[in-house]
Scaffold this active site. Sequence first.
Site, PDB file in Angstrom:
ATOM      1  N   ASP A 169      43.587  40.203  40.520  1.00  0.00           N
ATOM      2  CA  ASP A 169      43.799  39.728  39.146  1.00  0.00           C
ATOM      3  C   ASP A 169      43.653  38.247  38.556  1.00  0.00           C
ATOM      4  O   ASP A 169      43.747  38.014  37.774  1.00  0.00           O
ATOM      5  CB  ASP A 169      45.232  40.215  38.861  1.00  0.00           C
ATOM      6  CG  ASP A 169      46.353  39.186  39.399  1.00  0.00           C
ATOM      7  OD1 ASP A 169      46.112  38.529  40.472  1.00  0.00           O
ATOM      8  OD2 ASP A 169      47.484  39.269  39.087  1.00  0.00           O
ATOM      9  N   TYR A 264      41.151  29.045  43.580  1.00  0.00           N
ATOM     10  CA  TYR A 264      41.589  29.151  45.180  1.00  0.00           C
ATOM     11  C   TYR A 264      40.618  28.449  45.723  1.00  0.00           C
ATOM     12  O   TYR A 264      40.823  27.875  47.001  1.00  0.00           O
ATOM     13  CB  TYR A 264      41.567  30.544  45.604  1.00  0.00           C
ATOM     14  CG  TYR A 264      42.822  31.320  45.251  1.00  0.00           C
ATOM     15  CD1 TYR A 264      44.082  31.200  45.971  1.00  0.00           C
ATOM     16  CD2 TYR A 264      42.977  32.228  44.080  1.00  0.00           C
ATOM     17  CE1 TYR A 264      45.270  31.718  45.985  1.00  0.00           C
ATOM     18  CE2 TYR A 264      44.347  32.609  43.950  1.00  0.00           C
ATOM     19  CZ  TYR A 264      45.249  32.532  44.835  1.00  0.00           C
ATOM     20  OH  TYR A 264      46.560  33.164  44.503  1.00  0.00           O
TER      21      TYR A 264
HETATM   22  C1  G6P Z   1      47.472  35.786  42.298  1.00  0.00           C
HETATM   23  C2  G6P Z   1      46.498  35.946  43.172  1.00  0.00           C
HETATM   24  C3  G6P Z   1      47.138  37.078  44.247  1.00  0.00           C
HETATM   25  C4  G6P Z   1      48.226  36.506  44.727  1.00  0.00           C
HETATM   26  C5  G6P Z   1      49.260  36.366  43.976  1.00  0.00           C
HETATM   27  C6  G6P Z   1      50.290  35.152  44.484  1.00  0.00           C
HETATM   28  O1  G6P Z   1      47.868  36.949  41.396  1.00  0.00           O
HETATM   29  O2  G6P Z   1      45.218  36.778  42.729  1.00  0.00           O
HETATM   30  O3  G6P Z   1      46.013  37.563  45.239  1.00  0.00           O
HETATM   31  O4  G6P Z   1      49.003  37.654  45.670  1.00  0.00           O
HETATM   32  O5  G6P Z   1      48.656  35.241  42.888  1.00  0.00           O
HETATM   33  O6  G6P Z   1      51.473  35.362  43.880  1.00  0.00           O
HETATM   34  P1  G6P Z   1      52.860  34.453  44.516  1.00  0.00           P
HETATM   35  O7  G6P Z   1      53.661  34.651  43.201  1.00  0.00           O
HETATM   36  O8  G6P Z   1      53.231  35.798  45.480  1.00  0.00           O
HETATM   37  O9  G6P Z   1      52.621  33.217  45.210  1.00  0.00           O
HETATM   38 MN    MN Z   2      44.111  37.654  44.382  1.00  0.00          MN
END
Ligand code: G6P
Ligand code: MN
Length: 448
Positions: A169, A264
């Site tokens: 996403d 990223y």
């Molecule tokens: C985004 C990335 C995902 C990831 C998430 C982490 O949505 O696309 O790949 O898992 O962020 O979120 P968090 O709140 O778990 O750090």
């Molecule tokens: Mn991701």
Amino acid sequence: MGNKFVMVGGGSTQSPGILEVLRRRAQELAIDELVLYDIDEKRVSLLGQYTKMYYAEMGSLVNVTYTTDIDEAFTGADFLFMQIRPGLNAQRAVDEKICLSHGVVGQETCGLGGFSFAMRVIPAVRQIIRKVKELCPDAWILNYTNPEAILSEAIYSEFPDAKCLCICDMPISIEGAIAKYFDKDLRDLTFKYFGLNHFGWWTQIIDKDGKDLLPLLREDVLSGKIDTLLMSNDETVGDQYWIDTYKQMIKLFKNFPEYFPNCYLQYYLTPDEMVAHDDINFTRGDYVTNGREKRIYEECERVIANGSAKDSSLHAGVHGNYIVDICHAIIHDTRERFTVNITNNGSISNFDPKAVVELPAYVGASGAEPIVVGEIPTFQKGLMEMQKAYEKLTVEAALTGSYQTALKAVMLNKTIPNFSVGKAVLDDLYEANKEWWPKLKDDFIPEQ
Ligand code: G6P
Ligand code: MN
């Protein structure tokens, strides 16, 4: 007959947003059965009971169940939404801390945090897909499981016939922020993007009149008019990690203004800043364990104790909407454009045709058809080639259990400065992940 949907990893903290969108759109998707499946009995029971109550009280006709029995869950399934996390967020934090203690990035998808997560996830996902082949071979799998870059490489190469689409996403979240900046409806913009998952760039942002808005964004960033973008995703607004990440993304764009970067890339282009910014005593894994996890399971407990979900609600954001939009495109053969992870097959003409890349694609009943990108420049190509080699060797290490291959993979990760650091992090991660990683054969020391 309607569709049977299965949430694989249904006890996850990422489930609630998806569950809300599925409830709202159950009719369009012809859902009559929804199963939350997980190996974590406690979590799946909490979210399962909550969802049953919530759906029923909201007047949903979908039959919701939950189970830890994979055969029961998968038999007769039409769609599987997969997001699993062997070792949970607790193990995510362990990996982050090991990496940070050696002065390198520990993030769960980038750096060796991603390597470690891949070594935990690949064996688990292989077993799941084998079960899909056995029990519901015609079902579609929409996968959100991380590290998506490495996992998609593993899935598409080992199961080339599987009806599986690996998605993330992040591109749409950033596109939403860009659309917001230009005060446009996201649907009125066409984004040109290429790269690998969590490792890509936007080359053009075309509006309805065919005008490219990227030069305007570039101008506003280079002139110092803006130093961040407002988020489009409710799930991330107000979260300091994402606030800092969006700023860093703009800083990267300022330093490399040719294309707009996926956020990223901060872990690869400015790893020193990321490590300096992280707190080894309270990492992202700790933050999620103490925040989202606590909040969600406590709310389930409260609702279950009350015997009603009437005073509770689930919130849908980009994450939940994106996967359901893609599913809708498959069911109704809409051929809408989504950014997905897909085998290159010539789309990027000067990149390995067999490699999995992240590209916009048209999604319909037969899956995704990627757009043509053509040639990419040397800078991005060079970065992507090293990263892809790292990903492929990581998959190979997970499948063969070769220590030597694992070590080669580690050395190809751009966040690793040298052999002694790479080997030390690998060995510490292995020690801390024995429960999940495949057993590594020490083929490093040649036999006497
Ligand atoms: C985004 C990335 C995902 C990831 C998430 C982490 O949505 O696309 O790949 O898992 O962020 O979120 P968090 O709140 O778990 O750090
Ligand atoms: Mn991701």
